[in-house]
Design a protein around this motif. Structure first.
Motif, mmCIF file in Angstrom:
data_model
loop_
_atom_site.group_PDB
_atom_site.id
_atom_site.type_symbol
_atom_site.label_atom_id
_atom_site.label_comp_id
_atom_site.label_asym_id
_atom_site.label_seq_id
_atom_site.Cartn_x
_atom_site.Cartn_y
_atom_site.Cartn_z
ATOM 1 N N ASP A 195 85.755 34.929 68.104
ATOM 2 C CA ASP A 195 85.920 36.297 67.604
ATOM 3 C C ASP A 195 84.937 37.247 68.286
ATOM 4 N N PRO A 196 85.439 38.287 68.959
ATOM 5 C CA PRO A 196 84.537 39.223 69.644
ATOM 6 C C PRO A 196 83.634 40.002 68.699
ATOM 7 N N GLU A 197 83.968 40.008 67.418
ATOM 8 C CA GLU A 197 83.125 40.679 66.422
ATOM 9 C C GLU A 197 81.963 39.788 65.970
ATOM 10 N N GLY A 198 82.024 38.496 66.317
ATOM 11 C CA GLY A 198 80.919 37.605 66.003
ATOM 12 C C GLY A 198 80.922 37.004 64.612
ATOM 13 N N LYS A 199 82.072 37.047 63.928
ATOM 14 C CA LYS A 199 82.106 36.515 62.559
ATOM 15 C C LYS A 199 81.843 35.007 62.525
ATOM 16 N N TYR A 201 79.983 33.307 64.686
ATOM 17 C CA TYR A 201 78.546 33.131 64.906
ATOM 18 C C TYR A 201 77.767 33.433 63.626
ATOM 19 N N GLU A 250 78.034 37.897 74.112
ATOM 20 C CA GLU A 250 77.476 39.160 73.615
ATOM 21 C C GLU A 250 77.338 39.224 72.088
ATOM 22 N N PRO A 251 78.362 38.775 71.315
ATOM 23 C CA PRO A 251 78.211 38.853 69.860
ATOM 24 C C PRO A 251 77.031 38.020 69.352
ATOM 25 N N LYS A 254 73.695 39.866 70.014
ATOM 26 C CA LYS A 254 73.492 40.957 69.048
ATOM 27 C C LYS A 254 72.997 40.425 67.710
ATOM 28 N N GLN A 258 69.580 41.246 65.713
ATOM 29 C CA GLN A 258 69.662 41.860 64.382
ATOM 30 C C GLN A 258 68.912 41.044 63.333
#
Length: 287
Positions: A195-199, A201, A250-251, A254, A258
């Protein structure tokens, strides 16, 4: 305690070999030239480095601020049906600890084995027993400050799901997971961590915090590469230029920033480890 992730390589990139470098000082300078601060020495085919050579590599890397770890032999099988193989696995762990100590490092990364003709539950039970013996042997040998790191694995038939690795980490408070993100992506046939949104991860990092609840959840070890897969899971390691397969990096970068996490992330790309590790470092800095 390192306050941001360390990035490094598993062994040496093709570009190092092309540069003509050979000595430990060459390895350290090459690694540092990419802004990297970690290096994982590969003992996959056996622990063959001499104590003197290990100490030389450790000293050269220390001058450059590079922390060393060792990947133990691939033929370790803590879950083998044969007790002799399980006992040999303890010996290989001890050999790897001796090598990493000589380098001035602490972390020993290892594969736990396959399930073979037994259930996953039976394989895990054997691995838990073998790891308990290994940790006892490590302590008795005077290597108690070494950190054993069981790795999540990429093939469906291998022992090494996230939960299986976390169960192994419960054997001792020092045992720290090696989260191989590419392996987890591949064993899920590209479903997890894509998932590119990183869910995916985020859920994984939440699970680490829930299961470990201590510094290991912030300071875990990790491998990262893109990996091609088949129905059986992992097929082969790729480079960051091979974009057909994931997982995306990338996700994850980030989320690490964070959440203030500081794992050691070792890039295992196929021949472009240093270049791709530098890409990871840059992505974290820019996140």
């Amino acid at each position: 305690m390192n306050e941001s992730p360390r990035f490094g390589t598993a062994g040496l990139s093709d570009s190092f070999k092309a540069s003509g470098g050979k000595t430990p000082a060459d390895i350290a300078r090459f690694t540092a030239s990419f802004g990297l601060t970690a290096f994982e020495y590969q003992c996959g085919q056996g622990v063959r480095i001499s104590a003197d050579r290990a100490a030389e590599l450790g000293a050269a890397c220390a001058e450059q601020g590079i922390v060393l770890s060792v990947h133990a032999p691939y033929y370790i099988s803590m879950s083998s049906l044969e007790e002799e193989k399980r006992l040999h696995s303890v010996d290989y762990i001890l050999q790897s600890c001796a090598a990493v100590k000589a380098m001035g490092g602490r972390r020993v990364i290892f594969h736990t084995g396959s399930c073979g003709k037994q259930s996953r539950e039976a394989a895990l039970e054997k691995a838990l027993d073998t790891l308990t013996r290994a940790q006892k042997a490590v302590d008795e040998a005077g290597y108690g400050d070494c950190i054993l790191c069981p790795e999540t694995m990429g093939k469906v038939g291998q022992l090494g799901t996230l939960d299986e690795v976390l169960a192994l980490c419960a054997v001792d408070k020092r045992i720290t997971p090696c989260i191989d993100f590419g392996h987890l992506y591949a064993r899920s046939r590209g479903q997890d961590l894509a998932d590119p949104e990183g869910k995916g991860y985020a859920a994984l990092l939440d699970r680490l915090e829930e299961a470990l609840g201590d510094e290991r959840a912030k300071n875990f070890h990790a491998h990262f590469s893109r990996i091609a897969y088949t129905d059986g899971g992992e097929k082969m390691h790729l480079t960051f230029a091979d974009t057909q397969y994931g997982p995306p990096h990338e996700p994850l970068m980030k989320l690490l920033k964070q959440r203030g996490l500081h794992p050691t992330i070792i890039c295992e790309s196929a021949g472009t480890q240093a270049e791709d590790a530098a890409t990871l470092r840059k992505a974290f800095e820019e996140a």
